[in-house]
Design a protein around this motif. Structure first.
Motif, PDB file in Angstrom:
ATOM      1  N   PHE A 155      56.604  27.408  22.315  1.00  0.00           N
ATOM      2  CA  PHE A 155      57.311  26.688  21.263  1.00  0.00           C
ATOM      3  C   PHE A 155      58.652  26.226  21.826  1.00  0.00           C
ATOM      4  O   PHE A 155      59.427  27.039  22.339  1.00  0.00           O
ATOM      5  CB  PHE A 155      57.522  27.598  20.046  1.00  0.00           C
ATOM      6  N   PRO A 156      58.962  24.936  21.766  1.00  0.00           N
ATOM      7  CA  PRO A 156      60.107  24.391  22.512  1.00  0.00           C
ATOM      8  C   PRO A 156      61.454  24.647  21.849  1.00  0.00           C
ATOM      9  O   PRO A 156      62.134  23.736  21.386  1.00  0.00           O
ATOM     10  CB  PRO A 156      59.786  22.891  22.558  1.00  0.00           C
ATOM     11  N   ASN A 157      61.863  25.912  21.827  1.00  0.00           N
ATOM     12  CA  ASN A 157      63.144  26.250  21.194  1.00  0.00           C
ATOM     13  C   ASN A 157      64.228  26.626  22.204  1.00  0.00           C
ATOM     14  O   ASN A 157      65.329  27.026  21.816  1.00  0.00           O
ATOM     15  CB  ASN A 157      62.948  27.388  20.192  1.00  0.00           C
ATOM     16  N   GLU A 188      77.146  33.386  21.580  1.00  0.00           N
ATOM     17  CA  GLU A 188      76.913  32.019  22.054  1.00  0.00           C
ATOM     18  C   GLU A 188      75.429  31.792  22.358  1.00  0.00           C
ATOM     19  O   GLU A 188      74.865  30.742  22.026  1.00  0.00           O
ATOM     20  CB  GLU A 188      77.761  31.744  23.291  1.00  0.00           C
ATOM     21  N   ALA A 189      74.784  32.778  22.994  1.00  0.00           N
ATOM     22  CA  ALA A 189      73.355  32.645  23.310  1.00  0.00           C
ATOM     23  C   ALA A 189      72.529  32.529  22.038  1.00  0.00           C
ATOM     24  O   ALA A 189      71.584  31.732  21.956  1.00  0.00           O
ATOM     25  CB  ALA A 189      72.898  33.831  24.143  1.00  0.00           C
ATOM     26  N   SER A 190      72.873  33.314  21.024  1.00  0.00           N
ATOM     27  CA  SER A 190      72.138  33.271  19.766  1.00  0.00           C
ATOM     28  C   SER A 190      72.286  31.916  19.088  1.00  0.00           C
ATOM     29  O   SER A 190      71.309  31.341  18.586  1.00  0.00           O
ATOM     30  CB  SER A 190      72.641  34.380  18.838  1.00  0.00           C
ATOM     31  N   ARG A 225      70.171  26.474  17.808  1.00  0.00           N
ATOM     32  CA  ARG A 225      70.202  25.009  17.869  1.00  0.00           C
ATOM     33  C   ARG A 225      68.878  24.464  18.385  1.00  0.00           C
ATOM     34  O   ARG A 225      68.338  23.484  17.847  1.00  0.00           O
ATOM     35  CB  ARG A 225      71.349  24.554  18.762  1.00  0.00           C
ATOM     36  N   GLY A 226      68.333  25.104  19.425  1.00  0.00           N
ATOM     37  CA  GLY A 226      67.045  24.664  19.948  1.00  0.00           C
ATOM     38  C   GLY A 226      65.925  24.837  18.937  1.00  0.00           C
ATOM     39  O   GLY A 226      65.037  23.974  18.819  1.00  0.00           O
ATOM     40  N   THR A 257      76.969  26.514   7.706  1.00  0.00           N
ATOM     41  CA  THR A 257      77.392  27.219   8.920  1.00  0.00           C
ATOM     42  C   THR A 257      77.633  26.309  10.122  1.00  0.00           C
ATOM     43  O   THR A 257      78.318  26.707  11.057  1.00  0.00           O
ATOM     44  CB  THR A 257      76.339  28.265   9.326  1.00  0.00           C
ATOM     45  N   GLY A 258      77.022  25.142  10.133  1.00  0.00           N
ATOM     46  CA  GLY A 258      77.194  24.225  11.256  1.00  0.00           C
ATOM     47  C   GLY A 258      76.301  24.541  12.437  1.00  0.00           C
ATOM     48  O   GLY A 258      75.537  23.704  12.891  1.00  0.00           O
ATOM     49  N   ARG A 259      76.390  25.755  12.919  1.00  0.00           N
ATOM     50  CA  ARG A 259      75.654  26.137  14.131  1.00  0.00           C
ATOM     51  C   ARG A 259      75.150  27.575  13.947  1.00  0.00           C
ATOM     52  O   ARG A 259      75.712  28.509  14.510  1.00  0.00           O
ATOM     53  CB  ARG A 259      76.585  26.029  15.334  1.00  0.00           C
TER      54      ARG A 259
END
Length: 232
Positions: A18-20, A96-98, A103-104, A125-127
């Motif tokens: 799955f392309p995340n 940051e990784a989470s 986002r992906g 939340t934005g991101r």
């Protein structure tokens, strides 16, 4: 057919294809391998067990809570959920990784499902963090809180196990056997997460792992100094 469709969606979310963007994150295995903490299947087994019971449990709890909020229409919870997961992730590198993986997952999820709650989550939340996005998409697929927790817990060990094969050249059959050994633990974590999904965000469980936090920070520092295979 509804159950079949939701089951297929859950399998798609759990699928490494799955392309995340999850394939570029090792979950701490790269730094653990570089430090000599993980060099064989036995040490990987211990690492994955610890990761499942700490970071994996947190991810499962918040994925289940997000699925519950999305299904119940409790959209005012998004900012609180995101903030409480931030509070349970003391490592800036892990936060940051989470968010990067979130986002992906948003990009891939939007292509696959209609999820109005995802629009509300982004507005609030934005991101957002990955487990929260995962929970929203699980609900959009028609699956429930237990399935959201199961996928989150599984991904917390499946990604690192694949990374270990690539980094250390471990026998993939032996590594997959380790994942199967974690079945009962994964079920326990999904059960516990589903049982608490209805709680206010501030009351959600908060297991931690200082060792994973330290590995994440060390990897982030080393990644800035030299080329690494994984982003985290």
């Amino acid at each position: 057919m509804t159950g079949f469709h939701s089951g297929l969606a859950v399998l798609a979310l759990a699928d490494a294809r799955f392309p995340n963007g999850g394939h570029v994150h090792s979950g701490g295995v790269e730094e653990a391998a570089a430090s000599g903490l993980v060099s064989d299947v036995g040490q990987l087994r211990e690492f994955l067990f610890g990761r499942l019971r700490s970071a994996g449990a947190v991810a499962a709890v918040f994925a289940a809570a997000a699925a519950h909020a999305a299904a119940a229409g409790h959209r005012a919870d998004w900012l609180a959920l995101d903030g409480e997961l931030d509070a349970r992730t003391p490592s800036p590198a892990q936060r940051e990784a989470s968010r990067a993986q979130g986002r992906g997952l948003i990009r891939a999820g939007r292509a696959a499902w209609q999820a109005p709650a995802l629009t509300d989550l982004l507005a609030a939340t934005g991101r957002p963090h990955h487990p929260i996005v995962l929970g929203v998409l699980t609900a959009a697929s028609g699956a429930g809180v237990w399935e959201a927790a199961l996928v989150a817990g599984y991904q917390s060990v499946s990604g690192p196990s694949s990374a270990a094969v690539r980094l250390l050249g471990l026998d993939p059959f032996a590594v997959n056997a380790v994942l199967v050994e974690l079945t009962a633990d994964l079920d326990d974590i999904a059960d516990a997460a589903a049982a608490t999904a209805h709680l206010p965000p501030s009351d959600l469980p908060a297991p931690g792992s200082p060792a994973l936090d330290l590995l994440a920070e060390a990897h982030d520092r080393h990644h800035r100094e030299e080329v690494r295979l994984f982003a985290s």
